[in-house]
Design an enzyme around this catalytic site. Sequence first.
Site, PDB file in Angstrom:
ATOM      1  CG  HIS A   1      -1.748  -1.070   1.512  1.00 44.37           C
ATOM      2  ND1 HIS A   1      -1.335  -2.221   2.129  1.00 44.37           N
ATOM      3  CD2 HIS A   1      -3.053  -1.243   1.218  1.00 44.37           C
ATOM      4  CE1 HIS A   1      -2.355  -3.060   2.208  1.00 44.37           C
ATOM      5  NE2 HIS A   1      -3.395  -2.497   1.652  1.00 44.37           N
TER       6      HIS A   1
ATOM      7  CG  ASP B   1       1.785  -1.285   3.365  1.00 46.31           C
ATOM      8  OD1 ASP B   1       1.095  -0.893   4.317  1.00 46.31           O
ATOM      9  OD2 ASP B   1       1.426  -2.168   2.559  1.00 46.31           O
TER      10      ASP B   1
ATOM     11  CG  MET C   1      -1.081  -5.827  -6.597  1.00 42.55           C
ATOM     12  SD  MET C   1      -1.166  -5.337  -4.856  1.00 42.55           S
ATOM     13  CE  MET C   1      -1.767  -6.834  -4.098  1.00 42.55           C
TER      14      MET C   1
ATOM     15  CE  LYS D   1     -12.255  -8.947   5.459  1.00 40.46           C
ATOM     16  NZ  LYS D   1     -11.174  -8.318   6.226  1.00 40.46           N
TER      17      LYS D   1
ATOM     18  CD  GLU E   1      -7.689 -12.229   1.837  1.00 33.89           C
ATOM     19  OE1 GLU E   1      -7.173 -11.180   1.398  1.00 33.89           O
ATOM     20  OE2 GLU E   1      -7.883 -12.453   3.046  1.00 33.89           O
TER      21      GLU E   1
ATOM     22  CG  ASP F   1      -4.934 -11.025  -1.923  1.00 38.69           C
ATOM     23  OD1 ASP F   1      -4.022 -10.896  -2.776  1.00 38.69           O
ATOM     24  OD2 ASP F   1      -5.391 -10.075  -1.258  1.00 38.69           O
TER      25      ASP F   1
ATOM     26  CG  ASP G   1      -9.568 -11.202   6.669  1.00 38.28           C
ATOM     27  OD1 ASP G   1      -9.429 -12.252   6.024  1.00 38.28           O
ATOM     28  OD2 ASP G   1      -8.972 -10.140   6.392  1.00 38.28           O
TER      29      ASP G   1
ATOM     30  CG  ASP H   1      -5.760 -12.231   6.420  1.00 30.16           C
ATOM     31  OD1 ASP H   1      -6.622 -12.623   5.626  1.00 30.16           O
ATOM     32  OD2 ASP H   1      -5.635 -11.037   6.763  1.00 30.16           O
TER      33      ASP H   1
ATOM     34  CG  ASP I   1      -3.650 -10.321   1.937  1.00 29.90           C
ATOM     35  OD1 ASP I   1      -2.885  -9.936   2.851  1.00 29.90           O
ATOM     36  OD2 ASP I   1      -4.740  -9.778   1.703  1.00 29.90           O
TER      37      ASP I   1
HETATM   38  C1  GLT Z   1      -5.844  -5.699   4.239  1.00 27.61           C
HETATM   39  C2  GLT Z   1      -6.878  -6.677   3.754  1.00 27.61           C
HETATM   40  C3  GLT Z   1      -6.403  -7.478   2.614  1.00 27.61           C
HETATM   41  C4  GLT Z   1      -6.180  -6.659   1.392  1.00 27.61           C
HETATM   42  C5  GLT Z   1      -5.085  -5.683   1.524  1.00 27.61           C
HETATM   43  C6  GLT Z   1      -5.068  -4.799   0.301  1.00 27.61           C
HETATM   44  S1  GLT Z   1      -5.116  -4.796   2.985  1.00 27.61           S
HETATM   45  O1  GLT Z   1      -4.816  -6.373   4.917  1.00 27.61           O
HETATM   46  O2  GLT Z   1      -7.245  -7.522   4.855  1.00 27.61           O
HETATM   47  O3  GLT Z   1      -7.255  -8.532   2.322  1.00 27.61           O
HETATM   48  O4  GLT Z   1      -5.792  -7.531   0.342  1.00 27.61           O
HETATM   49  O5  GLT Z   1      -5.597  -3.562   0.522  1.00 27.61           O
HETATM   50 MN    MN Z   2      -7.948 -11.333   4.566  1.00 24.35          MN
HETATM   51 MN    MN Z   3      -6.375  -9.566   0.577  1.00 18.29          MN
END
Ligand code: GLT
Ligand code: MN
Ligand code: MN
Length: 386
Positions: A53, A56, A87, A182, A216, A244, A254, A256, A286
Amino acid sequence: MYEPKPEHKFSFGLWTVGNVGRDPFGEPTRAALTPVQLVHLLAEVGAWGVNFHDNDLVPIDATPAERDQIVRDFKAALAATGIVVPMATTNLFSHPIFKDGAFTSNDPAVRAYALQKTINAIDLGVELGATTYVFWGGREGTESDSTKNPLEALKRYREAINFLCAYVKDQGYTLRFALEPKPNEPRGHIFLPTVGDALAFIATLDYPEMVGVNPEVAHEHMAGLNFTHGVAMAYAAGKLFHIDLNDQLFGRYDQDFRFGSVMPKQAFYLVKFLEDVGYEGSRHFDAHAFRSSNYEDVKAFARGCMRTYLILKDKAAQFNADPEVQQLLAEINADDGAFSYLSAGYSREALDKLRATRFDREALGKRDLPYERLDQITLDILLGVR
Ligand code: GLT
Ligand code: MN
Ligand code: MN
């Protein structure tokens, strides 16, 4: 054997390996590393690319001179390590100005600021070599639908993406946009909640050919959806511009987690899909390490994402080469061509032929489908006993 190579196109966001372990209930558990340190960490674990970003890399309140110095240092780290920037994206969610959204905020000044910030961030991304630009609209939504008209919000969203597409064309940049769906978090309800919603939205844009999706795993799993099916939908539409990769169970917040670490069977189908169709984009992780990890463990996390992808790629090749699997698939998909005339589309002739056909419902209903056998072979392959 499972060593990452540049041709695998494994990338990580600065915010992923740079995640310091802050959560809604607790402070960071790891000291922040600089972008330059993170590039070296990624090189050490064998990654190919780094994404970021705007903020970042360059703090939101940096002076132009500070920005230039940061970009110079970052470019030097990229040159020293061979890491590339495939990206980039914009932080349109951290600052309080975005508390009610960016492109869909009810305040026209906030919407205009979001556009200006994104234009500057696009310039930064392109300067560093990015060819894909992601839009994750984390704050684009509502908690109460008394507060925002969804039709109006979608109109604002559309106008913003149209404006930015026109900007990219006007600058002559080689850049494609990827919308990241999302369903919720941080907003109660986020606009464009799933891959299907994003695809439908893209069809309404001025330059739909410039815009695809960045699905994602975690986000579709939050909604309880089959991620591979969503990815197939995007791919079929020519819209799988980016992906992602991470993992988590259905219905959670979320999380991750490390790719493939929670639902490895689902991850297998995903990797098999991407490899079978020859998806050519980044494999972007991600995800982030557990809050309990130190930086040695963060490296183990990053290596684990890539290793699991490569193991599953190997398993997919094993599945495809297995004679019994092939025989079962041939059986399941047997086709004597009697109805292939239907694939040529509608005609009066096809209609007459179809109407005149007598189907043996009972026999068709009794057809053997050895799906349990096939599924168990899949598990045997995944569990390493075949
Ligand atoms: C954030 C989000 C991610 C996105 C990122 C891109 S930022 O961490 O949870 O899923 O891909 O903005
Ligand atoms: Mn996520
Ligand atoms: Mn993401």
